[in-house]
Design an enzyme around this catalytic site. Structure first.
Site, PDB file in Angstrom:
ATOM      1  N   PRO A  23      22.563  28.363  74.299  1.00  0.00           N
ATOM      2  CA  PRO A  23      23.491  29.504  74.507  1.00  0.00           C
ATOM      3  C   PRO A  23      24.661  29.365  75.223  1.00  0.00           C
ATOM      4  O   PRO A  23      25.515  30.249  74.946  1.00  0.00           O
ATOM      5  CB  PRO A  23      22.497  30.630  74.864  1.00  0.00           C
ATOM      6  N   ARG A  69      27.294  21.214  53.095  1.00  0.00           N
ATOM      7  CA  ARG A  69      28.098  21.601  51.961  1.00  0.00           C
ATOM      8  C   ARG A  69      29.375  21.002  51.968  1.00  0.00           C
ATOM      9  O   ARG A  69      30.120  21.213  51.119  1.00  0.00           O
ATOM     10  CB  ARG A  69      27.874  23.011  51.982  1.00  0.00           C
ATOM     11  N   ASP A  98      36.439  29.394  50.721  1.00  0.00           N
ATOM     12  CA  ASP A  98      35.397  30.218  51.587  1.00  0.00           C
ATOM     13  C   ASP A  98      35.878  30.735  52.774  1.00  0.00           C
ATOM     14  O   ASP A  98      37.055  30.071  53.006  1.00  0.00           O
ATOM     15  CB  ASP A  98      34.224  29.078  51.918  1.00  0.00           C
ATOM     16  N   GLU A 132      12.369  28.500  78.859  1.00  0.00           N
ATOM     17  CA  GLU A 132      13.565  29.068  79.661  1.00  0.00           C
ATOM     18  C   GLU A 132      14.544  28.173  79.782  1.00  0.00           C
ATOM     19  O   GLU A 132      15.580  28.489  80.163  1.00  0.00           O
ATOM     20  CB  GLU A 132      13.235  29.401  81.032  1.00  0.00           C
TER      21      GLU A 132
END
Length: 247
Positions: free
Chosen positions: A85, A149, A164, A112
């Protein structure tokens, strides 16, 4: 292109055997290999985590199972991504970067956090956003789908992704299909006119309008051409008119 995934939950990657990514594997355009690093734990209990030195909450992923797993397959020159993160936020630009690689390795952890020494194996620390998941598997699934993709041959036409949202730097314009009148909701006449230049102009204006209203931050990085600058000026002016808003 080859993807290698270090995980203790290899079954979480079964969705990649479906749809477009699944077909890409059948064609041999994409290879996906999962490696259960619990198989390389050096203890009888097959634990891959332990308490942190110095104390603290939770458990940390140990380096030994990760290093030993990496020794089992070739990865010289590969991009090695650690799902974290605190890492660089994944976006379309990064997806395009990774689509040019020959091999990408994902290290998916739990608990953690990680023993810091694991990061010596890593080229990139990557995050999906400012939130915390229970593990890196969901993030890796998303990233592999987004990258795959963009690989030549995976989609039927290159144009399938060029329009897109985010590929051009703008959000995608609204699209419609048959019937042209559904429960009183009609397709814009310009789209059924057959006039290609008018359709192009409409799509460009709608794309710019959608971006301006919903994601104006994208325009800070977007290099607009003369036509686009003129349209944006008109849109901003109309938005500032009394009792007039962009819808």
């Amino acid at each position: 292109m080859r993807f290698d995934i270090l995980t203790i939950f290899p079954d979480m990657f079964s969705p990649l055997n479906q749809s477009i990514v699944g077909k890409a594997q059948e064609k041999g355009i994409v290879e996906i290999h999962t490696h259960d690093f619990r198989d390389f734990a050096s203890n009888k209990q097959r634990h891959v985590d332990d308490v942190p030195y110095g104390g603290g909450q939770g458990m940390l992923l140990m380096p030994q199972p990760i290093f030993d797993t990496m020794d089992q397959f070739p990865h010289e020159g590969a991009r090695v991504l650690l799902m974290d993160p605190a890492g660089r936020k994944f976006d379309q630009k990064m997806a395009e970067e990774l689509a040019n690689e020959e091999q990408v390795v994902f290290i998916c952890g739990h608990y953690e956090g990680y023993d810091e020494r694991i990061k010596t194996l890593v080229t990139d620390e990557v995050s999906l956003g400012d939130f915390v998941l229970t593990g890196g598997e969901v993030a890796a699934n998303v990233m592999i789908d987004a990258v795959s993709r963009l690989i030549p041959g995976v989609l039927g036409k290159q144009a399938s992704y060029e329009d897109d949202s985010f590929s051009s730097g703008l959000l995608e314009y609204p699209q419609y299909t048959r019937p042209d009148d559904f429960r009183g909701m009609k397709v814009p006449e310009v789209l059924t006119s057959g006039h290609h230049e008018n359709i192009r102009q409409w799509r460009l204006r709608e794309s710019l309008k959608k971006t301006l209203v919903r994601r104006p931050d994208l325009l800070d990085q977007y290099e607009a051409n003369e036509e686009e600058v003129k349209i944006l000026d008109e849109l901003r002016h109309s938005c500032n008119e009394p009792h007039d808003v962009i819808e």
